[in-house]
Design a protein around this motif. Structure first.
Motif, mmCIF file in Angstrom:
data_model
loop_
_atom_site.group_PDB
_atom_site.id
_atom_site.type_symbol
_atom_site.label_atom_id
_atom_site.label_comp_id
_atom_site.label_asym_id
_atom_site.label_seq_id
_atom_site.Cartn_x
_atom_site.Cartn_y
_atom_site.Cartn_z
ATOM 1 N N LEU A 23 0.838 -1.195 0.000
ATOM 2 C CA LEU A 23 0.000 0.000 0.000
ATOM 3 C C LEU A 23 0.874 1.247 0.000
ATOM 4 O O LEU A 23 1.754 1.397 0.847
ATOM 5 C CB LEU A 23 -0.911 0.008 1.228
ATOM 6 C CG LEU A 23 -1.823 1.222 1.385
ATOM 7 C CD1 LEU A 23 -2.881 1.238 0.304
ATOM 8 C CD2 LEU A 23 -2.455 1.217 2.759
ATOM 9 N N ASN A 41 1.155 6.934 -8.777
ATOM 10 C CA ASN A 41 1.619 5.623 -8.330
ATOM 11 C C ASN A 41 1.393 5.455 -6.826
ATOM 12 O O ASN A 41 2.146 4.797 -6.154
ATOM 13 C CB ASN A 41 3.089 5.402 -8.708
ATOM 14 C CG ASN A 41 3.999 6.449 -8.118
ATOM 15 O OD1 ASN A 41 3.552 7.474 -7.636
ATOM 16 N ND2 ASN A 41 5.284 6.200 -8.167
ATOM 17 N N TRP A 42 0.342 6.071 -6.296
ATOM 18 C CA TRP A 42 -0.045 5.917 -4.902
ATOM 19 C C TRP A 42 -1.486 5.447 -4.818
ATOM 20 O O TRP A 42 -2.254 5.606 -5.754
ATOM 21 C CB TRP A 42 0.137 7.222 -4.134
ATOM 22 C CG TRP A 42 -0.721 8.336 -4.647
ATOM 23 C CD1 TRP A 42 -2.004 8.625 -4.274
ATOM 24 C CD2 TRP A 42 -0.397 9.312 -5.632
ATOM 25 N NE1 TRP A 42 -2.494 9.702 -4.959
ATOM 26 C CE2 TRP A 42 -1.521 10.149 -5.810
ATOM 27 C CE3 TRP A 42 0.732 9.566 -6.397
ATOM 28 C CZ2 TRP A 42 -1.541 11.215 -6.698
ATOM 29 C CZ3 TRP A 42 0.695 10.625 -7.275
ATOM 30 C CH2 TRP A 42 -0.412 11.422 -7.422
ATOM 31 N N HIS A 43 -1.845 4.852 -3.693
ATOM 32 C CA HIS A 43 -3.208 4.351 -3.497
ATOM 33 C C HIS A 43 -4.071 5.356 -2.742
ATOM 34 O O HIS A 43 -5.259 5.484 -3.017
ATOM 35 C CB HIS A 43 -3.179 3.024 -2.730
ATOM 36 C CG HIS A 43 -2.449 1.952 -3.453
ATOM 37 N ND1 HIS A 43 -1.213 1.502 -3.047
ATOM 38 C CD2 HIS A 43 -2.754 1.258 -4.564
ATOM 39 C CE1 HIS A 43 -0.794 0.570 -3.889
ATOM 40 N NE2 HIS A 43 -1.722 0.395 -4.811
#
Length: 57
Positions: A23, A41-43
């Motif tokens: 995560l 490119n992050w959740h």
């Protein structure tokens, strides 16, 4: 529930993603210009956890 084997890693968003990254949480008030507006490119993006402007000075 976190286990003993869970690890928190700090990483620059400029670094390539790895399968072991898991995560990814972006903690920043503002999105940097080099990051794409959609998806990235992050959740999760947590603006409220970023340091205040006075701490940056």
């Amino acid at each position: 529930m976190a286990s003993v084997n869970d690890v928190i890693k700090l990483k620059s968003l400029k670094e390539p993603l790895e399968k072991s990254d898991g995560l990814i949480i972006l903690i920043a008030k503002f999105r940097q210009r080099y990051l794409c507006k959609e998806g990235g490119n992050w959740h999760i993006w947590r603006k409220e956890l970023a340091p205040s402007r006075s701490l940056w000075k």
